[in-house]
Design an enzyme around this catalytic site. Structure first.
Site, PDB file in Angstrom:
ATOM      1  N   TRP A  36       0.812  -1.225   0.000  1.00  0.00           N
ATOM      2  CA  TRP A  36       0.000   0.000   0.000  1.00  0.00           C
ATOM      3  C   TRP A  36       0.844   1.273   0.000  1.00  0.00           C
ATOM      4  O   TRP A  36       1.829   1.370   0.728  1.00  0.00           O
ATOM      5  CB  TRP A  36      -0.873  -0.002   1.249  1.00  0.00           C
ATOM      6  CG  TRP A  36      -1.541   1.301   1.526  1.00  0.00           C
ATOM      7  CD1 TRP A  36      -1.040   2.336   2.281  1.00  0.00           C
ATOM      8  CD2 TRP A  36      -2.819   1.736   1.057  1.00  0.00           C
ATOM      9  NE1 TRP A  36      -1.938   3.383   2.311  1.00  0.00           N
ATOM     10  CE2 TRP A  36      -3.038   3.037   1.571  1.00  0.00           C
ATOM     11  CE3 TRP A  36      -3.809   1.153   0.253  1.00  0.00           C
ATOM     12  CZ2 TRP A  36      -4.208   3.752   1.307  1.00  0.00           C
ATOM     13  CZ3 TRP A  36      -4.972   1.876   0.000  1.00  0.00           C
ATOM     14  CH2 TRP A  36      -5.164   3.158   0.526  1.00  0.00           C
ATOM     15  N   MET A  37       0.403   2.270  -0.769  1.00  0.00           N
ATOM     16  CA  MET A  37       1.014   3.607  -0.766  1.00  0.00           C
ATOM     17  C   MET A  37      -0.074   4.654  -0.592  1.00  0.00           C
ATOM     18  O   MET A  37      -1.106   4.590  -1.241  1.00  0.00           O
ATOM     19  CB  MET A  37       1.726   3.824  -2.115  1.00  0.00           C
ATOM     20  CG  MET A  37       2.004   5.269  -2.495  1.00  0.00           C
ATOM     21  SD  MET A  37       2.500   5.418  -4.251  1.00  0.00           S
ATOM     22  CE  MET A  37       4.237   5.081  -4.166  1.00  0.00           C
ATOM     23  N   ASP A  39       0.148   9.120   0.820  1.00  0.00           N
ATOM     24  CA  ASP A  39       0.797  10.416   0.562  1.00  0.00           C
ATOM     25  C   ASP A  39       2.283  10.384   0.172  1.00  0.00           C
ATOM     26  O   ASP A  39       3.061   9.643   0.771  1.00  0.00           O
ATOM     27  CB  ASP A  39       0.763  11.289   1.821  1.00  0.00           C
ATOM     28  CG  ASP A  39      -0.553  11.269   2.533  1.00  0.00           C
ATOM     29  OD1 ASP A  39      -1.519  10.713   2.011  1.00  0.00           O
ATOM     30  OD2 ASP A  39      -0.602  11.820   3.638  1.00  0.00           O
ATOM     31  N   GLN A  55       3.921   7.224   2.289  1.00  0.00           N
ATOM     32  CA  GLN A  55       3.203   6.472   3.304  1.00  0.00           C
ATOM     33  C   GLN A  55       3.030   5.044   2.780  1.00  0.00           C
ATOM     34  O   GLN A  55       2.538   4.845   1.662  1.00  0.00           O
ATOM     35  CB  GLN A  55       1.837   7.123   3.578  1.00  0.00           C
ATOM     36  CG  GLN A  55       1.934   8.441   4.319  1.00  0.00           C
ATOM     37  CD  GLN A  55       2.290   8.224   5.777  1.00  0.00           C
ATOM     38  OE1 GLN A  55       1.446   7.881   6.577  1.00  0.00           O
ATOM     39  NE2 GLN A  55       3.557   8.416   6.140  1.00  0.00           N
ATOM     40  N   SER A  99       2.698  11.196   7.712  1.00  0.00           N
ATOM     41  CA  SER A  99       3.344  12.035   6.684  1.00  0.00           C
ATOM     42  C   SER A  99       4.279  13.092   7.250  1.00  0.00           C
ATOM     43  O   SER A  99       4.107  13.562   8.380  1.00  0.00           O
ATOM     44  CB  SER A  99       2.267  12.714   5.845  1.00  0.00           C
ATOM     45  OG  SER A  99       1.739  11.762   4.954  1.00  0.00           O
ATOM     46  N   ARG A 166      -0.618  17.039  12.650  1.00  0.00           N
ATOM     47  CA  ARG A 166       0.202  16.151  11.811  1.00  0.00           C
ATOM     48  C   ARG A 166       0.720  16.793  10.523  1.00  0.00           C
ATOM     49  O   ARG A 166       0.349  17.880  10.143  1.00  0.00           O
ATOM     50  CB  ARG A 166      -0.588  14.893  11.456  1.00  0.00           C
ATOM     51  CG  ARG A 166      -1.890  15.116  10.721  1.00  0.00           C
ATOM     52  CD  ARG A 166      -2.575  13.755  10.486  1.00  0.00           C
ATOM     53  NE  ARG A 166      -3.878  13.876   9.853  1.00  0.00           N
ATOM     54  CZ  ARG A 166      -5.019  14.040  10.512  1.00  0.00           C
ATOM     55  NH1 ARG A 166      -5.040  14.100  11.830  1.00  0.00           N
ATOM     56  NH2 ARG A 166      -6.162  14.142   9.858  1.00  0.00           N
ATOM     57  N   ASP A 167       1.564  16.033   9.849  1.00  0.00           N
ATOM     58  CA  ASP A 167       2.045  16.297   8.486  1.00  0.00           C
ATOM     59  C   ASP A 167       2.960  17.528   8.409  1.00  0.00           C
ATOM     60  O   ASP A 167       2.699  18.466   7.634  1.00  0.00           O
ATOM     61  CB  ASP A 167       0.859  16.451   7.511  1.00  0.00           C
ATOM     62  CG  ASP A 167      -0.123  15.288   7.609  1.00  0.00           C
ATOM     63  OD1 ASP A 167       0.299  14.202   8.058  1.00  0.00           O
ATOM     64  OD2 ASP A 167      -1.299  15.447   7.238  1.00  0.00           O
ATOM     65  N   GLU A 222      -5.332  18.488   5.955  1.00  0.00           N
ATOM     66  CA  GLU A 222      -4.154  17.620   6.058  1.00  0.00           C
ATOM     67  C   GLU A 222      -3.062  18.109   5.104  1.00  0.00           C
ATOM     68  O   GLU A 222      -3.312  18.838   4.153  1.00  0.00           O
ATOM     69  CB  GLU A 222      -4.539  16.177   5.690  1.00  0.00           C
ATOM     70  CG  GLU A 222      -5.665  15.616   6.557  1.00  0.00           C
ATOM     71  CD  GLU A 222      -5.900  14.127   6.341  1.00  0.00           C
ATOM     72  OE1 GLU A 222      -5.745  13.368   7.299  1.00  0.00           O
ATOM     73  OE2 GLU A 222      -6.228  13.722   5.205  1.00  0.00           O
TER      74      GLU A 222
END
Ligand code: FRU
Length: 495
Positions: A36-37, A39, A55, A99, A166-167, A222
């Site tokens: 899985w991928m 961001d 990710q 992320s 986050r991020d 995000e």
């Protein structure tokens, strides 16, 4: 130094990645090495090469405890996998390394900043505690800083949420110090972007709220990115839980570009314009890098959280990146074009001029394929008589196809992958406004094995969508309601 969990992931991905045949991946878009991928993360130039992290959950084609996958490239088209860079192997990130971004430190080491996630099950099994953490390394192996986390709830303004924090996107400032924008949720339950500064990347100081959603564009924002462009300042974010607004914003997970002015001595950002970044089905969480020749290049996750079910659990990989795109501002809007390095892959030009298209489906010699770059221009045959519809179908075989449809009287362009072979009742269509094109519609369609990206009117709007149609469906056809005349230039893409 390298945890057993990361070693296991590296061993697994090498093995599983090698079992995926080249032909079963996109030809020129980055897909996960295995599994899985989501961001793009840590998009940067390090020692002369582009690095892109993502990710990553290597063990299945679904989202699960987040690692960071890693790839490098010299031209942003040909990617080489490097070993996974981060695993969720510490107390503070045991439920995911979310992320983040990358910079080069003055001593030549690469620094990653990411969100460490830990579930606080004492209150609610899904309650996440999100903190910013750093890891430093040589571009392949990274050591998590013993002082982690570098930003936690103590660095939040009053009412800021430690559960949606986050991020981090780090930015190198002119004087060699750093700033960082981080997404957070404010008391009004919608997003806010916080700005921090640092002399060394390890110790960070809260400065201010750079921008507020104020419940205007979705809820939580995000993956912020913040950069100067053509004399303006741009803030990119990816809103969750958006309500649709006309054809500018679709509902659910979306992308938002705010263009404004910025005073870097007071960190004062003033919004002047807002728009979607991509009007298609699949585009989210983009991140940018500045190329050595000064181009601002953006790459996004070419998937939408609301449509992930298009990939079944049996798929060896899920998720892919968009083509990297050059950004500029024109007429106060964000424009995009595929990076110019991509043009070098165009081969076997086929060109038609003034082709008449009407009710009958038209196939043209040499115009077919699944790795294609095609420029199309359409106008009414008789300038006095408008037409009602123009349709391009591609990845076509029998009933199977994906289509692009333009209706001049509505000024709408629609992408429709309902018949692309998907067995899921998910989102399959999107429309966007394309004004002033009734007399001259200009689109550039880039097809890869598992996607299409449509650049409209010289890059004024873009629509991106993933599609998982059988590779034998290769035909491209044209038809119109009314009489139109079309010019088409088509290249095969050879990697
Ligand atoms: C966006 C996002 C980020 C988060 C990551 C987790 O797609 O939800 O906010 O860091 O994905 O994988």
């Amino acid at each position: 130094m390298i945890s057993q969990m990361l070693l296991d992931a590296r061993r697994y991905e090498e093995d599983a990645g090698n079992r995926i045949a080249e032909m079963d991946r996109p030809g020129f878009h980055l897909s996960p090495r295995t599994g899985w991928m989501n961001d793009p993360n840590g998009f940067c130039i390090y020692k002369g090469r582009y690095h892109l992290f993502y990710q990553y959950y290597p063990y299945a084609s679904r989202w699960d405890s987040m690692h960071w996958g890693h790839a490098v490239s010299d031209d942003l088209i040909h990617w080489e996998y490097l070993p996974a860079a981060l695993a969720p192997d510490r107390y503070y990130d045991q439920d995911g390394a979310f992320s983040g971004s990358a910079i080069t430190l003055p001593d030549g080491r690469m620094m990653l900043m990411y969100t460490g996630v830990r579930l606080d099950k004492s209150v609610n099994p899904h309650r996440e505690i999100q903190k910013q953490c750093v890891a430093v390394g040589d571009g392949i192996d990274f050591e998590k800083y013993e002082g982690n986390p570098v930003l936690d709830e103590n660095a939040l303004p009053a009412g800021g949420s430690p559960n949606d924090f986050r991020d981090p996107k780090m930015i190198l400032l002119k004087d060699g110090t750093y700033a960082c924008v981080v997404a957070d949720r404010s008391q009004d339950t919608s997003g806010q972007i916080l700005l921090y500064t640092s002399r060394d990347g390890f110790s960070w100081k809260y400065e201010k709220v750079l921008a507020r959603c104020n419940n205007r564009f979705g809820k939580m924002w995000e993956c912020p990115d913040f950069f100067p462009l053509d004399g303006k300042q741009v803030l990119l974010v990816s809103p969750q839980d958006m309500l649709p607004a006309g054809l500018e914003y679709h509902g659910g997970n979306n992308t938002l570009c705010l263009i404004g002015s910025y005073d870097d001595s007071t960190f004062d950002f003033r919004e002047e314009h807002d728009q979607s970044i991509d009007y298609g089905i699949d585009f989210y969480a983009p991140q940018t890098v500045l190329s050595p020749d000064g181009r601002r290049i953006m790459i996004g996750w070419m998937q939408n959280w609301d449509a992930c079910a298009i990939r079944g659990p049996e798929a060896p990989w899920a998720g892919q990146m968009s083509l990297p795109r050059e950004l500029w501002i024109q007429d106060g809007r964000l424009y995009q074009r595929p990076i110019r390095e991509f043009d070098a892959l165009r081969r076997n030009k086929v060109e038609y001029k003034n082709v008449e298209v009407g009710k009958e489906k038209l196939y043209l010699d040499g115009i077919s394929g699944r790795m294609v770059d095609m420029e199309i221009r359409v106008r009414p045959k008789n300038p006095e008589v408008s037409y009602s519809k123009f349709v391009v179908r591609f990845a076509e075989e029998g009933e199977t196809c994906t289509s692009i449809r333009f209706r001049p009287h509505e000024s709408t362009l629609k992408i429709d992958r309902k018949f692309s072979g998907s067995r899921r009742a998910i989102l399959h269509q999107r429309r966007c406004l394309v004004e002033n094109a009734a007399d001259d519609l200009k689109i550039r369609v880039i097809l890869d094995r598992y996607s299409c990206e449509i650049f409209i009117d010289g890059g004024r709007k873009v629509m991106s969508s993933a599609l998982y149609t059988d590779q034998n469906a290769k035909k491209i056809s044209f038809r119109a309601d009314g009489d139109v005349v079309m010019d088409v230039v088509k290249y095969e893409i050879v990697v």
